[in-house]
Design a protein around this motif. Structure first.
Motif, short mmCIF file in Angstrom:
data_model
loop_
_atom_site.label_atom_id
_atom_site.label_comp_id
_atom_site.label_asym_id
_atom_site.label_seq_id
_atom_site.Cartn_x
_atom_site.Cartn_y
_atom_site.Cartn_z
N GLN A 274 -56.71 6.77 -31.77
CA GLN A 274 -55.76 7.46 -32.65
C GLN A 274 -55.33 8.78 -32.02
O GLN A 274 -56.14 9.46 -31.37
CB GLN A 274 -56.38 7.72 -34.03
N ARG B 45 -64.28 -2.35 -37.95
CA ARG B 45 -63.36 -2.57 -39.08
C ARG B 45 -62.38 -1.42 -39.23
O ARG B 45 -61.20 -1.62 -39.57
CB ARG B 45 -64.16 -2.77 -40.36
N GLU B 46 -62.84 -0.22 -38.95
CA GLU B 46 -61.96 0.94 -39.06
C GLU B 46 -60.80 0.86 -38.09
O GLU B 46 -59.77 1.52 -38.29
CB GLU B 46 -62.75 2.23 -38.81
N TRP B 47 -60.95 0.07 -37.04
CA TRP B 47 -59.90 -0.09 -36.03
C TRP B 47 -59.28 -1.49 -36.09
O TRP B 47 -58.68 -1.94 -35.12
CB TRP B 47 -60.46 0.20 -34.64
N SER B 48 -59.48 -2.15 -37.23
CA SER B 48 -58.89 -3.49 -37.47
C SER B 48 -59.33 -4.50 -36.43
O SER B 48 -58.56 -5.36 -36.00
CB SER B 48 -57.35 -3.40 -37.50
N GLU C 53 -68.76 -1.88 -39.26
CA GLU C 53 -67.92 -0.89 -39.94
C GLU C 53 -67.08 -0.11 -38.94
O GLU C 53 -65.90 0.16 -39.18
CB GLU C 53 -68.81 0.08 -40.73
N GLY C 54 -67.68 0.24 -37.80
CA GLY C 54 -66.92 0.94 -36.77
C GLY C 54 -65.75 0.11 -36.28
O GLY C 54 -64.64 0.63 -36.09
N ARG D 236 -61.04 4.57 -30.07
CA ARG D 236 -61.45 3.54 -31.02
C ARG D 236 -62.90 3.14 -30.77
O ARG D 236 -63.51 3.51 -29.75
CB ARG D 236 -60.54 2.32 -30.92
N TRP D 237 -63.45 2.40 -31.69
CA TRP D 237 -64.81 1.89 -31.57
C TRP D 237 -64.84 0.80 -30.50
O TRP D 237 -63.98 -0.07 -30.46
CB TRP D 237 -65.27 1.33 -32.90
#
Length: 467
Positions: free
Chosen positions: A9, A117-120, A114-115, A436-437
Motif C-alpha cells: 500500500q 486476508r488483509e491483502w485479499s 489474517e495477514g 503486503r503480507w
C-alpha cells in the motif's frame, strides 16, 4: 501494459493520504533497486514480497541469501493447512519435545491467514502461486539443499567452446581463481602468474573435449605439455621450483576431505536455473549462511562471475526478463580500495545488466561499508528505518542528499517497522510503502537440517505424484 509488482500500500510522504496500492512496473527494476533497513525494519519481508511478485509476473529469479531467511520461499504452501505449516511453527520456549503444540500452530496459522486476508490473498491465490512457481535451494559446500559443483567449469566437459569460447573462458577463469584462493594464493587473473599458467593448461584440455580435473592438472604442472606461456619459455615464466610448490599446494587441497563437498552436485549453470519448466517460473535460492566469511566471498565470487557471463550472453531487451536478488550485500561490494572476489562482477552487473533485460536488487541492514558509486546506478531506493546517524548520513550521501538538511534522513529515523520510503527515479516524488503480507511463511532463518527437511519433503511429494 508492462506487468506490475503489487508490493503493498502507498501513502503520501507525510503519511496522511492513502494513495492506493503500490504497483511497481517490472521494467523499473531494469535500473536496479537497493533496499536498506535496520534489523526489525521488515527488509527481508519486503525482499520476499518482491521475489514473490516477480514470480507471479513470470520473471525468473536468482536469490543469494547470506543470513538463511530466503529459503523461506520454499514455505509458500498451496493452502492454509495446519498439517503443512505445523512442522515449521516455532514451539514455545519450554516445549520439551521441540514440536509446536496444536494451539501454537493454530495461533500461527490464524495470524498468517489474517495477514494474507488483509491483502485479499486467499486459498485460490496461494494455490495459483504454488502451481505456477518452482523454488529450489542450492547449498554450496553442503548437501542440505541441492549441492553445487563449484569447479564444474574445470572438471566437467562442455560443448560451450564450440559456440561461446569467451563465456567458457570466463567460467574457467573464475574456477581457477577459486582454487588458487583456497590455497591462499593470489587468484587475480590479471596479476597472478599461477592463474595464467593453470588457465593455459586447463584450456588446452577442455578444448580437446577433455576435463581439467585437479588430479589431471597436477602432473601437467610438474611436466608441462607445452614449451612456452605467452612469449616466454615455461621455465622463465614459472620455474620448476615454483611449479612444484603449486602442485604440492593443489595436492594438499585435493587430499582435504572438506574440499570434496565443493566438487559434488549439479553444475554451476545459471542459464539452466533461469529456464521455465512445465509452465513454472523458477526461483533459485543460493544459501551460503552455513559458510564462513572467507568461503562466502570465494563461492559468491565464482557464482557472480557466472551470472555476469550468462547475462552478457543474452540478447538486448527493454523488458525485465530475469531478476538477481542479493540479500545482505554488506562486505561484498565495499568502497575502494577493498576488492573481494564479489565486487568486480557486482559492479559490472549494476552497470551493464539492464541492457540485457536483467534487474538487480541489493539489500542490506548495514549500509556503512558499501560502494555508493556503484550503487548510484540504482534507480529505485527503498529505505526502512535507520537508527544511527552514521547509517542515515551514509545513505543520504549515496542518494546525493544534503546529510544535514535532508527530509528523507529525518523521516527514515522515525519509520515504524514494515514501512519504507521509496524513491524511484522514474517518478517525480518519494512515497511511503507498507509492504503486503508475504505468501511464504516467514519462520526466520532456516538451519541446514531444516533446509534438508524442506528439500526432502518436496522431493518425496513429487515422487508420490509421479507414482
Amino acid at each position: 501494459m508492462a506487468p506490475r509488482l503489487h508490493l503493498g500500500q502507498r501513502r503520501s510522504i507525510d503519511g496522511r493520504n492513502d494513495l492506493g496500492p503500490f504497483h511497481l512496473p517490472t521494467h523499473h527494476l531494469l535500473t536496479h533497486a537497493v533496499v536498506v533497513g535496520m534489523t526489525g525494519s521488515g527488509k527481508t519481508g519486503l525482499v520476499t514480497v518482491m521475489v514473490e511478485e516477480a514470480l507471479r509476473a513470470g520473471v525468473p529469479v536468482l536469490v543469494i541469501g547470506v543470513k538463511g531467511d530466503l529459503p523461506n520461499l520454499k514455505l509458500a504452501f498451496p493452502s492454509l493447512d495446519a498439517a503443512r505449516m505445523g512442522p515449521w511453527v516455532e514451539p514455545e520456549p519450554d516445549d520439551d519435545d521441540g514440536v509446536a503444540d496444536a494451539h501454537v500452530v493454530e495461533a500461527a496459522l490464524a495470524k498468517h491467514a489474517e495477514g494474507l486476508r488483509e491483502w485479499s490473498i486467499g486459498e485460490a491465490e496461494l494455490a495459483a502461486h504454488a502451481a505456477s512457481t518452482m523454488v529450489r535451494v542450492v547449498t554450496p559446500g553442503s548437501d542440505a539443499g541441492e549441492p553445487l559443483h563449484l569447479l564444474s567449469a574445470l572438471e566437467r566437459s562442455s560443448d560451450a567452446w564450440a559456440h561461446d569460447a569467451a563465456a567458457k573462458r570466463a567460467r574457467l577463469s573464475a574456477a581457477i581463481s577459486l582454487v588458487l584462493r583456497l590455497t591462499g594464493r593470489d587468484g587475480d587473473p590479471g596479476k597472478s602468474r599461477e592463474h595464467a599458467f593453470l588457465a593455459v593448461l586447463a584450456e588446452q584440455r577442455v578444448r580437446r573435449g577433455e576435463t581439467a580435473a585437479l588430479e589431471q592438472l597436477v602432473p601437467e604442472i610438474l611436466e608441462p605439455p607445452l614449451a612456452v606461456v605467452g612469449a616466454l619459455p615455461v621455465e622463465q615464466f614459472l620455474s620448476a621450483r615454483l611449479r612444484a610448490e603449486l602442485a604440492a599446494d593443489l595436492n594438499t587441497l585435493i587430499a582435504s576431505p572438506s574440499f570434496a563437498s565443493w566438487r559434488t552436485g549439479q553444475d554451476l549453470d545459471v542459464a539452466r536455473w533461469m529456464e521455465k519448466a512445465d509452465g513454472k517460473t523458477p526461483a533459485t535460492v543460493v544459501s551460503v549462511a552455513h559458510l564462513d566469511d572467507d568461503e562466502r566471498a570465494l563461492v559468491l565470487g565464482v557464482l557472480l562471475e557466472e551470472v555476469l557471463t550468462w547475462t552478457r550472453s543474452l540478447p538486448g531487451s527493454s523488458r525485465l526478463k530475469a531478476l538477481v536478488v542479493f540479500d545482505e550485500v554488506y562486505g561484498f561490494i565495499p568502497p575502494h580500495p577493498a576488492s573481494p572476489p564479489t565486487k568486480r562482477p557486482l559492479v559490472a552487473l549494476m552497470k551493464q545488466a539492464r541492457a540485457y533485460g536483467v534487474g538487480v536488487v541489493l539489500a542490506t541492514q548495514n549500509p556503512m561499508d558499501l560502494d555508493y558509486r556503484a550503487l548510484s546506478n540504482a534507480g529505485t531506493w527503498m529505505l526502512g528505518r535507520l537508527q544511527t546517524d552514521a547509517d542515515r548520513a551514509r545513505v543520504m550521501e549515496g542518494l546525493g542528499e544534503d546529510k544535514k538538511k535532508s527530509e528523507l534522513g529525518a523521516l527514515v529515523k522515525m519509520l515504524a517497522p514494515r514501512w519504507f520510503v521509496v524513491r524511484d527515479a522514474k517518478t517525480s516524488q518519494a512515497t511511503l510503502l507498507n509492504p503486503r503480507w508475504a505468501m511464504s511463511y516467514l519462520r526466520g532463518p532456516m538451519t541446514q537440517s531444516e533446509i534438508r527437511r524442506a528439500t526432502r519433503s518436496e522431493q518425496e511429494g513429487e515422487r508420490e505424484l509421479a507414482g
